[in-house]
Motif scaffolding. Structure first.
Motif, mmCIF file in Angstrom:
data_model
loop_
_atom_site.group_PDB
_atom_site.id
_atom_site.type_symbol
_atom_site.label_atom_id
_atom_site.label_comp_id
_atom_site.label_asym_id
_atom_site.label_seq_id
_atom_site.Cartn_x
_atom_site.Cartn_y
_atom_site.Cartn_z
ATOM 1 N N UNK A 1 0.272 -23.085 38.087
ATOM 2 C CA UNK A 1 1.224 -24.163 38.375
ATOM 3 C C UNK A 1 0.987 -24.780 39.749
ATOM 4 N N UNK A 2 0.240 -24.043 40.609
ATOM 5 C CA UNK A 2 -0.075 -24.566 41.959
ATOM 6 C C UNK A 2 -1.534 -24.208 42.256
ATOM 7 N N UNK A 3 -2.002 -24.696 43.368
ATOM 8 C CA UNK A 3 -3.391 -24.429 43.770
ATOM 9 C C UNK A 3 -3.595 -22.902 43.866
ATOM 10 N N UNK A 4 -4.567 -22.345 43.121
ATOM 11 C CA UNK A 4 -4.643 -20.880 43.062
ATOM 12 C C UNK A 4 -5.325 -20.199 44.246
ATOM 13 N N UNK A 5 -6.165 -20.925 44.988
ATOM 14 C CA UNK A 5 -6.923 -20.226 46.032
ATOM 15 C C UNK A 5 -6.265 -20.322 47.412
ATOM 16 N N UNK A 6 -4.957 -20.253 47.405
ATOM 17 C CA UNK A 6 -4.193 -20.287 48.658
ATOM 18 C C UNK A 6 -3.049 -19.293 48.574
ATOM 19 N N UNK A 7 -2.596 -18.875 49.752
ATOM 20 C CA UNK A 7 -1.341 -18.144 49.806
ATOM 21 C C UNK A 7 -0.280 -19.197 50.149
ATOM 22 N N UNK A 8 0.636 -19.420 49.227
ATOM 23 C CA UNK A 8 1.636 -20.480 49.422
ATOM 24 C C UNK A 8 2.797 -19.964 50.272
ATOM 25 N N UNK A 9 3.222 -20.784 51.238
ATOM 26 C CA UNK A 9 4.357 -20.405 52.091
ATOM 27 C C UNK A 9 5.338 -21.557 52.203
ATOM 28 N N UNK A 10 6.612 -21.195 52.073
ATOM 29 C CA UNK A 10 7.701 -22.146 52.312
ATOM 30 C C UNK A 10 8.458 -21.605 53.523
ATOM 31 N N UNK A 11 8.058 -21.977 54.766
ATOM 32 C CA UNK A 11 8.731 -21.421 55.949
ATOM 33 C C UNK A 11 10.056 -22.147 56.180
ATOM 34 N N UNK A 12 11.119 -21.390 56.319
ATOM 35 C CA UNK A 12 12.429 -22.036 56.467
ATOM 36 C C UNK A 12 13.226 -21.452 57.633
ATOM 37 N N UNK B 1 5.903 -11.987 61.074
ATOM 38 C CA UNK B 1 7.028 -12.474 60.263
ATOM 39 C C UNK B 1 7.615 -13.722 60.923
ATOM 40 N N UNK B 2 7.754 -13.646 62.244
ATOM 41 C CA UNK B 2 8.325 -14.798 62.970
ATOM 42 C C UNK B 2 7.374 -15.982 62.855
ATOM 43 N N UNK B 3 6.066 -15.680 62.996
ATOM 44 C CA UNK B 3 5.075 -16.767 62.872
ATOM 45 C C UNK B 3 5.164 -17.416 61.479
ATOM 46 N N UNK B 4 5.226 -16.588 60.441
ATOM 47 C CA UNK B 4 5.205 -17.145 59.078
ATOM 48 C C UNK B 4 6.475 -17.912 58.730
#
Ligand SMILES: Cc1cc2nc3c(=O)[nH]c(=O)nc-3n(C[C@H](O)[C@H](O)[C@H](O)COP(=O)(O)OP(=O)(O)OC[C@H]3O[C@@H](n4cnc5c(N)ncnc54)[C@H](O)[C@@H]3O)c2cc1C
Length: 438
Positions: A196-207, A353-356
């Motif tokens: 459903x999304x680009x497979x060769x990445x680690x997806x992050x939604x930083x909030x 964790x803070x960075x991400x």
């Protein structure tokens, strides 16, 4: 070598250790409290997939089984950062060709167990260890069985029973710290038969105070993990009903909602788990040693817990070879040499964790990353970014942490000048001077 070795825990680290010690000719017996995962339901662990990187790969190569694991890997070459409007930014992890790899925890464990079996290790599932008589190197099991050995290894994870027994001995140090956040896994199914999304990445939604990440699986699904505070105005505690969950995802993860239409149902059904850092020292007493999460569990934000545990196995075996397998010398030596590294990765994991969750989407962070990439291009031997030292090298974690702190100090100094034309040579000279100063 006739010594009889018992390992408690056939998870990732215990299994790799069993393979390594068997290859050295020892008589190895493994005890695992679960049933054989190959004969039961698929493994329902704390995380469905994991990021395997260089340290883990080196350890698997050292026992010649990486070729069996390689076909399971999905390379992830960088972070795909999703902002609140669903816009994407790709941040490469390293130089071209460098990647981390998503791998199924269950399949990885099964392959390690197959290798143990093939190599003739004595495997005992359904054996929950309950006691350790450390003076007499004897294990006791829930089923009443007792087992005496020459050496005992505890690879029984963060809540290790072997460590609990070591804790009862004099001068054993132990600390355990739960962070304020927990996690919940959510599945993203394929879309029209594809990822459903680009497979060769680690997806992050930083909030800011929380984040969602997603790693790809070979069946074209993604395992998403929400890292979220347990308590507070926006937290697992406050977010419970269907409407609340849907409006939360609509507000913070609008591009995820159409890809996980049953998100509210999954959120309510799936477990919420906690995240703990565990430190202990010394890791041995008499002829019993703990390793992997049993001695140093860390939070998962650098993707290094398993990699560090696998590296434990490689470094332990190398050290033992050098010391001619004299257990009474190797156990204390390993415990004291390795401890500083696992303390370092523990600190790095908490910082990441803070960075991400906060920094990866911010302009300052991106500028710094861009500058570091340019420095690395211009001075590839002198300037290796911290993430690369941890993830793409086998430099000790303690040294990576030390150098990373110096890099940060140097960049702070030069970026403070706010000059448009930064002098790369000057930056690298300053770094090398501080590095040598120790
Ligand atoms: C959410 C999350 C994501 C993670 N992601 C990553 C990642 O991307 N990359 C990475 O490198 N690491 C990651 N980790 C860390 C990784 O999962 C651990 O570091 C790794 O599993 C440690 O392996 P282990 O063998 O030491 O312990 P475990 O995997 O916990 O295995 C311990 C084994 O011992 C058995 N056992 C326990 N008690 C007993 C007993 N009394 N008797 C007999 N057997 C017993 C258990 O059943 C289990 O099989 C992640 C962790 C979490 C929580």
């Amino acid at each position: 070598m006739t010594d009889k070795i018992s390992i408690v825990g056939a998870g990732l680290v215990g299994s790799l250790l069993g393979i390594s010690l068997k290859q050295k000719g020892f008589n190895v017996t493994l005890f695992e409290k679960r049933k054989d995962p190959r004969k039961t339901e698929k493994y329902k662990g704390r995380s469905i997939n994991l990021a395997l990187s260089r340290r883990g790969i080196l350890a698997l190569q050292s026992v010649n089984i990486f070729d069996k694991i390689e076909p399971l890997l999905i390379p992830m070459t960088g972070r795909m950062v999703h902002d609140v409007k669903g816009r994407l930014t790709f941040q490469p992890y390293g130089k071209e060709g460098q990647c981390i790899n998503s791998v199924s925890r269950g399949r990885l464990n099964e392959i390690l167990i197959e290798e143990l079996e093939k190599s003739g290790v004595n495997l005992n599932f359904d054996h929950q260890c309950e006691t350790v008589d450390i003076e007499n190197s004897t294990l006791g099991f829930l089923n009443g069985k007792k087992e005496k050995s020459d050496v005992i290894f505890g690879a029984d994870g963060a809540f290790s029973i072997i460590r609990k027994h070591l804790q009862q001995s004099d001068r054993f140090n132990f600390s355990q710290h739960y962070i304020d956040h927990g996690y919940k896994e959510l599945d993203m199914t394929p879309l029209n038969g594809d990822f459903a999304m680009e497979p060769n990445s680690l997806h992050i939604w930083p909030r800011g105070n929380f984040m969602l990440i997603a790693l790809p699986n070979q069946d074209k699904t993604f395992t998403c993990t929400l890292f979220f505070p347990f308590e507070g105005a926006t937290s697992f505690h406050s977010l419970m009903n269907e409407n609340g969950i849907l409006s939360f995802f609509e507000r913070y993860f609008p591009d995820v909602l159409p890809l996980i239409p049953d998100v509210a149902e999954q959120y309510q059904k799936n477990l919420t788990s906690s995240l703990v850092t565990i430190k202990s020292c010394p890791w041995y007493k008499n002829r019993t040693l703990i390793l992997g999460d049993a001695s140093h569990a860390i939070v998962p934000f650098y993707g290094q817990g398993m990699n560090a545990g696998f590296e434990d196995v490689r470094l332990f075996t190398e050290l033992a070879e050098k010391m001619n397998w004299e257990w009474q010398k190797i156990l204390p030596a390993f415990s004291s040499i390795r401890k500083q590294d696992t303390d370092a990765i523990s600190e790095l994991a908490l910082n990441n964790f803070i960075e991400m969750r906060c920094h990866v989407g911010k302009t300052d962070f991106l500028k710094r990353k861009e500058l570091e990439a340019k420095l690395q291009d211009a001075y590839p031997k002198d300037w290796i970014p911290l993430y690369s030292m941890v993830t793409f090298s086998d430099l000790s974690y303690a040294e990576a942490l030390r150098l990373g702190k110096i890099q940060q100090k140097v960049l702070d100094e030069f970026l403070y000048e706010k000059s448009e034309n930064l002098d790369f040579e000057k930056i690298v000279d300053r770094f090398n001077t501080l590095k040598k100063a120790g």
